[in-house]
Design an enzyme around this catalytic site. Structure first.
Site, PDB file in Angstrom:
ATOM      1  N   TRP A   1      29.407 -72.195 -13.425  1.00 31.62           N
ATOM      2  CA  TRP A   1      30.236 -72.836 -14.445  1.00 31.62           C
ATOM      3  C   TRP A   1      30.424 -71.761 -15.500  1.00 31.62           C
ATOM      4  O   TRP A   1      29.471 -71.339 -16.142  1.00 31.62           O
ATOM      5  CB  TRP A   1      29.540 -74.063 -15.026  1.00 31.62           C
ATOM      6  CG  TRP A   1      30.426 -74.851 -15.946  1.00 31.62           C
ATOM      7  CD1 TRP A   1      31.357 -75.792 -15.606  1.00 31.62           C
ATOM      8  CD2 TRP A   1      30.488 -74.737 -17.369  1.00 31.62           C
ATOM      9  NE1 TRP A   1      31.978 -76.265 -16.724  1.00 31.62           N
ATOM     10  CE2 TRP A   1      31.479 -75.633 -17.819  1.00 31.62           C
ATOM     11  CE3 TRP A   1      29.810 -73.963 -18.307  1.00 31.62           C
ATOM     12  CZ2 TRP A   1      31.808 -75.786 -19.168  1.00 31.62           C
ATOM     13  CZ3 TRP A   1      30.130 -74.113 -19.645  1.00 31.62           C
ATOM     14  CH2 TRP A   1      31.119 -75.012 -20.065  1.00 31.62           C
TER      15      TRP A   1
ATOM     16  N   ARG B   1      26.505 -78.890 -10.322  1.00 31.94           N
ATOM     17  CA  ARG B   1      26.133 -78.246 -11.589  1.00 31.94           C
ATOM     18  C   ARG B   1      27.198 -77.278 -12.076  1.00 31.94           C
ATOM     19  O   ARG B   1      27.136 -76.788 -13.203  1.00 31.94           O
ATOM     20  CB  ARG B   1      24.805 -77.505 -11.432  1.00 31.94           C
ATOM     21  CG  ARG B   1      23.633 -78.369 -11.020  1.00 31.94           C
ATOM     22  CD  ARG B   1      22.396 -77.522 -10.808  1.00 31.94           C
ATOM     23  NE  ARG B   1      21.968 -76.917 -12.040  1.00 31.94           N
ATOM     24  CZ  ARG B   1      21.108 -77.490 -12.886  1.00 31.94           C
ATOM     25  NH1 ARG B   1      20.605 -78.665 -12.591  1.00 31.94           N
ATOM     26  NH2 ARG B   1      20.765 -76.908 -13.998  1.00 31.94           N
TER      27      ARG B   1
ATOM     28  N   CYS C   1      25.002 -73.675 -14.318  1.00 32.75           N
ATOM     29  CA  CYS C   1      25.235 -73.131 -12.989  1.00 32.75           C
ATOM     30  C   CYS C   1      24.129 -73.639 -12.073  1.00 32.75           C
ATOM     31  O   CYS C   1      23.133 -74.188 -12.517  1.00 32.75           O
ATOM     32  CB  CYS C   1      25.184 -71.619 -13.054  1.00 32.75           C
ATOM     33  SG  CYS C   1      26.278 -70.951 -14.308  1.00 32.75           S
TER      34      CYS C   1
ATOM     35  N   LYS D   1      34.749 -92.317 -19.405  1.00 30.64           N
ATOM     36  CA  LYS D   1      34.883 -92.335 -17.945  1.00 30.64           C
ATOM     37  C   LYS D   1      36.314 -92.030 -17.530  1.00 30.64           C
ATOM     38  O   LYS D   1      36.567 -91.200 -16.666  1.00 30.64           O
ATOM     39  CB  LYS D   1      34.473 -93.714 -17.404  1.00 30.64           C
ATOM     40  CG  LYS D   1      33.009 -94.028 -17.480  1.00 30.64           C
ATOM     41  CD  LYS D   1      32.165 -93.342 -16.442  1.00 30.64           C
ATOM     42  CE  LYS D   1      31.454 -92.089 -16.844  1.00 30.64           C
ATOM     43  NZ  LYS D   1      30.652 -91.945 -17.987  1.00 30.64           N
TER      44      LYS D   1
ATOM     45  N   ASN E   1      21.439 -68.551 -14.758  1.00 28.59           N
ATOM     46  CA  ASN E   1      21.949 -69.789 -15.355  1.00 28.59           C
ATOM     47  C   ASN E   1      21.539 -69.730 -16.819  1.00 28.59           C
ATOM     48  O   ASN E   1      20.358 -69.695 -17.135  1.00 28.59           O
ATOM     49  CB  ASN E   1      21.331 -71.023 -14.682  1.00 28.59           C
ATOM     50  CG  ASN E   1      21.792 -72.312 -15.346  1.00 28.59           C
ATOM     51  OD1 ASN E   1      22.821 -72.319 -16.026  1.00 28.59           O
ATOM     52  ND2 ASN E   1      21.035 -73.383 -15.192  1.00 28.59           N
ATOM     53  N   GLY E   2      22.520 -69.679 -17.722  1.00 28.76           N
ATOM     54  CA  GLY E   2      22.204 -69.625 -19.157  1.00 28.76           C
ATOM     55  C   GLY E   2      23.174 -68.696 -19.857  1.00 28.76           C
ATOM     56  O   GLY E   2      24.283 -68.459 -19.381  1.00 28.76           O
TER      57      GLY E   2
ATOM     58  N   LYS F   1      27.567 -81.301 -14.157  1.00 31.16           N
ATOM     59  CA  LYS F   1      26.705 -82.467 -14.310  1.00 31.16           C
ATOM     60  C   LYS F   1      25.694 -82.300 -15.439  1.00 31.16           C
ATOM     61  O   LYS F   1      25.349 -83.251 -16.115  1.00 31.16           O
ATOM     62  CB  LYS F   1      25.954 -82.733 -13.003  1.00 31.16           C
ATOM     63  CG  LYS F   1      25.082 -83.976 -13.027  1.00 31.16           C
ATOM     64  CD  LYS F   1      25.896 -85.241 -13.255  1.00 31.16           C
ATOM     65  CE  LYS F   1      25.018 -86.467 -13.348  1.00 31.16           C
ATOM     66  NZ  LYS F   1      25.791 -87.643 -13.807  1.00 31.16           N
TER      67      LYS F   1
ATOM     68  N   HIS G   1      43.490 -99.528 -38.658  1.00 32.44           N
ATOM     69  CA  HIS G   1      43.374 -98.426 -39.634  1.00 32.44           C
ATOM     70  C   HIS G   1      43.936 -97.137 -39.060  1.00 32.44           C
ATOM     71  O   HIS G   1      43.487 -96.052 -39.402  1.00 32.44           O
ATOM     72  CB  HIS G   1      41.897 -98.254 -40.022  1.00 32.44           C
ATOM     73  CG  HIS G   1      41.310 -99.480 -40.630  1.00 32.44           C
ATOM     74  ND1 HIS G   1      41.466 -99.806 -41.961  1.00 32.44           N
ATOM     75  CD2 HIS G   1      40.630-100.511 -40.074  1.00 32.44           C
ATOM     76  CE1 HIS G   1      40.869-100.958 -42.210  1.00 32.44           C
ATOM     77  NE2 HIS G   1      40.360-101.416 -41.080  1.00 32.44           N
TER      78      HIS G   1
ATOM     79  N   GLU H   1      32.379 -95.744 -23.880  1.00 35.77           N
ATOM     80  CA  GLU H   1      31.946 -95.277 -22.548  1.00 35.77           C
ATOM     81  C   GLU H   1      33.080 -95.418 -21.540  1.00 35.77           C
ATOM     82  O   GLU H   1      33.318 -94.523 -20.725  1.00 35.77           O
ATOM     83  CB  GLU H   1      30.711 -96.062 -22.103  1.00 35.77           C
ATOM     84  CG  GLU H   1      30.223 -95.790 -20.699  1.00 35.77           C
ATOM     85  CD  GLU H   1      29.843 -94.333 -20.440  1.00 35.77           C
ATOM     86  OE1 GLU H   1      29.724 -93.545 -21.395  1.00 35.77           O
ATOM     87  OE2 GLU H   1      29.703 -93.973 -19.257  1.00 35.77           O
TER      88      GLU H   1
ATOM     89  N   GLU I   1      37.351 -88.303 -18.347  1.00 35.69           N
ATOM     90  CA  GLU I   1      36.649 -87.179 -17.712  1.00 35.69           C
ATOM     91  C   GLU I   1      36.909 -87.091 -16.213  1.00 35.69           C
ATOM     92  O   GLU I   1      36.724 -86.031 -15.620  1.00 35.69           O
ATOM     93  CB  GLU I   1      35.148 -87.227 -17.988  1.00 35.69           C
ATOM     94  CG  GLU I   1      34.377 -88.291 -17.269  1.00 35.69           C
ATOM     95  CD  GLU I   1      32.864 -88.143 -17.491  1.00 35.69           C
ATOM     96  OE1 GLU I   1      32.343 -87.026 -17.455  1.00 35.69           O
ATOM     97  OE2 GLU I   1      32.228 -89.163 -17.742  1.00 35.69           O
TER      98      GLU I   1
HETATM   99  C1  AGP Z   1      29.018 -88.534 -18.715  1.00 31.62           C
HETATM  100  O1  AGP Z   1      29.788 -89.141 -17.712  1.00 31.62           O
HETATM  101  C2  AGP Z   1      29.143 -87.043 -18.703  1.00 31.62           C
HETATM  102  N1  AGP Z   1      28.782 -86.508 -17.437  1.00 31.62           N
HETATM  103  C3  AGP Z   1      28.404 -86.379 -19.854  1.00 31.62           C
HETATM  104  O2  AGP Z   1      28.936 -86.868 -21.057  1.00 31.62           O
HETATM  105  C4  AGP Z   1      26.878 -86.592 -19.888  1.00 31.62           C
HETATM  106  O3  AGP Z   1      26.592 -87.927 -20.200  1.00 31.62           O
HETATM  107  C5  AGP Z   1      26.283 -85.693 -20.977  1.00 31.62           C
HETATM  108  O4  AGP Z   1      26.529 -84.358 -20.621  1.00 31.62           O
HETATM  109  C6  AGP Z   1      24.783 -85.901 -21.195  1.00 31.62           C
HETATM  110  O5  AGP Z   1      24.091 -85.569 -20.025  1.00 31.62           O
HETATM  111  P1  AGP Z   1      22.543 -85.997 -19.925  1.00 31.62           P
HETATM  112  O6  AGP Z   1      22.486 -87.489 -19.950  1.00 31.62           O
HETATM  113  O7  AGP Z   1      22.094 -85.415 -18.623  1.00 31.62           O
HETATM  114  O8  AGP Z   1      21.825 -85.399 -21.101  1.00 31.62           O
END
Ligand code: AGP
Length: 612
Positions: A73, A27, A2, A489, A99-100, A607, A508, A485, A492
């Protein structure tokens, strides 16, 4: 994950807090709320983004000069108006933002209910504010003392801010595992989850550490205590963040801005760290500790999500160039599987935010068992950066878009530098080869700029795949993590299901999925395994799969057998990920835009994953 923001000072608190919540929205954005004290305490809260809260409050702001705000969040309780923060205590006197996670909230809630405390929400946070009120009533205590008593009972991770309607001159803040930054202005204080909403008011900040409680008071100023109530002296840090870095700068989305920043961010990552003419590379964080790292029997790279993909490339680099045995671990798995960590192990924790709870906890576990922990982090002063034995910042600047782009290329750049330096020091890279790699690395920023010129082509391909249900990404060697990767992308931000696989693995199992509706993105830039990738593409084509290939600009064979081909400049195999990922970033961006998705704030995501 959050966002929390609070203000105490001589200005109208509401607009400052609202602006801060907008900067923190990346966030988490399930709901937003604010509490202000003027005569009485008023709380506004609304499901949805901060804009919904702004609409709810309207134009007539209370004149309050103290307040707190939260963008959520959801962890406990669905995202709705009732579960939105701030939460008021049962007696109506206190408000809290959090937050937590309060792990033991259920038992505490039951105990408080037996004492006739009432609850309106399903959240764990509301339990805490009622616990504080309980101690205020039982001990006739002030907010600070009651908070100390309540914190003794709480298990979990938290950044709390508490406010008392009967004392509008003071805020109480407590921190354990979730980040809190306190900005120090002229007779005013800004409290937030990170520095982004603070920097426009002051660059003087203090980072709270775990098990610390802070009081900001109009008369007494800022007081920080340990949980055993000892007054602490903390160093005031100077932020090196610039406000314009937090704006979109004319781009439609932060993600696109950050994709286009990569020539600069990769260059900034190398600034002062490389000189191919003179044949040297250096990492400040490494200098005094390089022998300890070289003596390591093995390296353990930790990360989550995109950072885990960087770590996988790091493994290939460390073993290929430095010849150091290297393991890659999902931080969330590593921390709970009772891993074998030996004296002399070196752990590299990779994280953009430096706040990912699993990476932080895994790094702490490794350190507690004797490992040397090196951090590769973007956010300066973040929790992971502060707990490592040493480390290097990637200097990518704030990454606001939830989908990580420039942080990925920054992490990979830094891992490449690290592998080259270690390999050279170990004598596994002869001087000539070393200079060749350094020269090629210095060329990468201009080559990234060149790759960005294919955006229109990626837009065209995105239009072709935007209605697909699924997609497959294939790569070999250094391009296998790039395939992972690229798939991450796409899924997500466009919500198209996508999977990355080693190209050879396709036979496989995944080959069963291939038909005329399945786009298959193949990263085919590496010389070392080119012929085998050509075979894999033939296998996809023979099953009518749609092949989108990323190739070197002088390619001939793959071009002839693909449905769509994207050409990128040639570089050394080990540096390919820095270029081959760019088309995949643009492909996912445009597919998401065409599908009307919220590119910078995709559904269900945030994020920084600061809760488990
Ligand atoms: C990547 O596009 C995502 N936002 C997510 O997988 C991110 O890489 C992951 O949460 C790790 O975050 P960090 O690099 O801040 O530790």
């Amino acid at each position: 994950m959050c966002g929390i923001m609070a203000y105490l000072g001589n200005k109208q608190a509401g607009p400052i807090i609202l602006e801060g919540l907008k900067r923190l929205e990346y966030r988490g954005y399930d709901s937003a709320g604010m509490a202000l004290i003027e005569d009485d305490m008023v709380i506004y809260k609304k499901q949805g983004k901060v804009a919904e809260l702004e609409r709810l409050i309207g134009a007539d702001w209370p004149k309050s000069t103290i307040g707190m705000g939260h963008t959520r969040w959801a962890t406990h309780g669905v995202p709705d108006d009732i579960n939105a923060h701030p939460h008021r205590s049962s007696g109506g006197r206190l408000a809290v933002i959090h937050n937590g996670i309060v792990e033991n909230y259920d038992s505490l809630k039951k105990a408080l209910q037996k004492l006739d405390f009432s609850f309106t929400s399903q959240t764990d946070t509301e339990v805490f504010v009622n616990l504080v009120e309980y101690y205020m009533l039982r001990d006739e205590a002030d907010l600070e003392s009651a908070a100390f008593s309540a914190l003794k009972r709480v298990e979990g991770a938290y950044a709390f801010v508490l406010m008392d309607r009967e004392n509008p001159d003071r805020l109480v803040i407590a921190k354990k595992q979730s980040p809190i930054v306190i900005g120090i202005g002229e007779e005013e204080f800004f409290i937030a989850s990170d520095a982004t909403p603070i920097v426009q008011y002051t660059k003087k900040v203090i980072y709270l550490e775990d098990n610390e409680l802070a009081i900001v008071d109009r008369k007494a100023g800022l007081i920080i205590k340990s949980f055993d109530k000892k007054i602490l002296t903390k160093q005031v840090k100077e932020l090196d963040l610039k406000l314009e870095e937090l704006e979109k700068g004319g781009y439609d989305h932060f993600m696109l801005k950050e994709i286009y920043q990569q020539p600069q961010s990769v260059s900034d990552c190398m600034r002062g760290r490389i000189n191919s003419e003179e044949g040297w590379a250096v990492l400040g964080g490494l200098k005094e500790h390089i022998d300890q790292i070289l003596d390591a029997k093995r390296l353990i790279l930790l990360g989550c999500g995109t950072s885990w993909h960087s770590a996988l490339i790091g493994k290939y680099l460390m073993e290929d160039l430095a010849r150091i045995p290297t393991k890659v671990e999902y931080a969330s798995e590593f921390r709970y599987r009772n891993p074998v960590i030996e004296e002399g192990d070196v752990v590299i924790a990779i994280s953009q935010s430096g706040e990912t709870i699993d990476t932080l906890a895994a790094a702490k576990l490794a350190k507690s068992r004797g490992a040397y922990v090196y951090g590769i982090v973007n956010v300066v002063g973040s929790s992971i950066a502060r707990m490592t034995d040493s480390g290097s910042y990637i200097h990518a600047g704030p990454e606001i878009g939830v989908a990580s782009t420039k942080a990925f290329t920054g992490q990979v750049t830094l891992l490449t530098l690290l592998a080259l330096i270690l390999g050279r020091k170990e004598g596994n890279i002869p001087p000539k080869k070393y200079k060749t790699y350094l020269k090629a690395l210095e060329t990468i920023p201009s080559q990234i700029a060149q790759v960005l010129s294919i955006e229109e082509q990626m837009k065209f391909i995105a239009a072709e795949i935007k209605d697909s249900q699924h997609a497959l990404y294939l790569g070999r060697g250094y391009n296998f993590p790039v395939a992972l990767e690229g798939a991450l992308k796409l899924k997500e931000i466009s919500y198209i299901h996508a999977e990355g696989y080693p190209a050879a693995e396709m036979k496989h199992g995944p080959i069963a999925l291939i038909d005329e509706n399945m786009p298959v993105v193949v990263v085919a830039t590496n010389d070392s395994d080119y012929d085998k990738v050509v075979n894999n593409i033939q296998e996809v084509k023979s099953r009518k799969g749609i092949v989108i290939s990323i190739v070197n600009e002088d390619d001939t064979i793959v071009k002839g057998i693909s449905d769509y081909t994207v050409e990128i400049p040639r570089t050394l195999d080990a540096l390919t990920p820095l270029l081959s990922v760019i088309p995949l970033q643009l492909l996912s961006y445009h597919a998401a835009v065409m599908r009307g998705c919220d590119v910078d704030q995709p559904r269900n995501l945030a994020k920084s994953v600061t809760v488990e």
